[in-house]
Motif scaffolding. Structure first.
Motif, PDB file in Angstrom:
ATOM      1  N   ALA A  39      -1.725  -7.075  14.467  1.00  0.00           N
ATOM      2  CA  ALA A  39      -1.815  -5.891  13.604  1.00  0.00           C
ATOM      3  C   ALA A  39      -1.759  -6.326  12.144  1.00  0.00           C
ATOM      4  N   MET A  40      -2.460  -5.583  11.306  1.00  0.00           N
ATOM      5  CA  MET A  40      -2.581  -5.949   9.889  1.00  0.00           C
ATOM      6  C   MET A  40      -2.329  -4.723   9.026  1.00  0.00           C
ATOM      7  N   GLY A  41      -1.435  -4.834   8.074  1.00  0.00           N
ATOM      8  CA  GLY A  41      -1.201  -3.750   7.130  1.00  0.00           C
ATOM      9  C   GLY A  41      -2.276  -3.741   6.055  1.00  0.00           C
ATOM     10  N   ILE A  42      -2.824  -2.572   5.791  1.00  0.00           N
ATOM     11  CA  ILE A  42      -3.842  -2.423   4.757  1.00  0.00           C
ATOM     12  C   ILE A  42      -3.545  -1.165   3.947  1.00  0.00           C
ATOM     13  N   CYS A  43      -4.263  -0.969   2.862  1.00  0.00           N
ATOM     14  CA  CYS A  43      -4.170   0.278   2.103  1.00  0.00           C
ATOM     15  C   CYS A  43      -5.554   0.617   1.557  1.00  0.00           C
ATOM     16  N   ILE A  44      -5.780   1.906   1.364  1.00  0.00           N
ATOM     17  CA  ILE A  44      -7.082   2.440   0.948  1.00  0.00           C
ATOM     18  C   ILE A  44      -6.861   3.446  -0.159  1.00  0.00           C
TER      19      ILE A  44
END
Length: 202
Positions: A39-44
């Motif tokens: 799993a990878m944390g991202i932001c948009i």
């Protein structure tokens, strides 16, 4: 396979405080998982989501997440909204690849309401389902299920087993022998008469 694309940034800080800080800068925290990868944390950027999410197709089409130096293809799996503001708090994305079998809820669209025989005769349309879970290769996911109700009369109904679906698409409830009602045409007098009927003594 991909119809939508949106820029995203990796994020390392996790937790509620970190998420609040991100939202104050106009970013929405999200997580990308699946396809046998970590799993990878991202932001948009919230402004980009305000353009993307009103399009109903975004929920059933593959989205390219454009990360610095790489790309990921994914489906929107979950959206957490603010309880009373039109504001996205968090999103989940599921990694997918071409040909992969996935399950997803898609909307049900009813066609030819204006020419439906039962409605023209004074009947009341009852939409029993507004969405249904389907299973299909990721590149064959339908935007919506199209249900033609032109030929329905008062008292008629349609169930999932009577709905035509595109090749390669399976209606998940039918796998469990759950032939749900999709739509029906009711006699409007039935409800009124039931309300006016005198109560029987206990």
């Amino acid at each position: 396979m991909t119809d939508f694309a949106i820029a995203a940034q990796p994020r390392e800080d996790i937790g509620r405080r970190a998420s609040r800080r991100l939202r104050r800068t106009g970013m929405v925290p999200a997580v990308l998982y699946g396809d046998g990868k970590a799993a990878m944390g991202i932001c948009i950027e919230a402004r980009l989501l305000r353009k993307l999410l009103p399009d109903e197709r975004a929920y059933t089409h593959v989205i390219t997440l454009q990360l610095p130096g790489s790309k990921e293809t994914a489906l929107i799996r979950d959206i957490q909204m603010h309880p009373y503001k039109e504001e996205v708090l968090h999103m989940d994305f599921l990694r997918v690849h071409a040909g992969e079998q996935v399950r997803l809820h898609v909307p049900v669209h009813f066609l030819n309401e204006s020419t439906c025989a039962g409605i023209k005769a004074g009947g009341v349309l009852h939409r029993a389902l507004v969405e249904v879970e389907v299973e299909a290769p990721v590149d064959r996911l339908p935007e919506a299920l199209q249900v033609d109700i032109a030929g329905l009369h008062i008292g008629d109904s349609l169930h999932l087993s009577q709905i035509s679906v595109p090749a390669g698409v399976t209606l998940v409830p039918l796998l469990h022998e759950d032939d749900k009602e999709v739509v029906s045409i009711h006699n409007p007098r039935t409800g009124a008469e039931a309300e006016e009927a005198p109560e029987t003594a206990a």
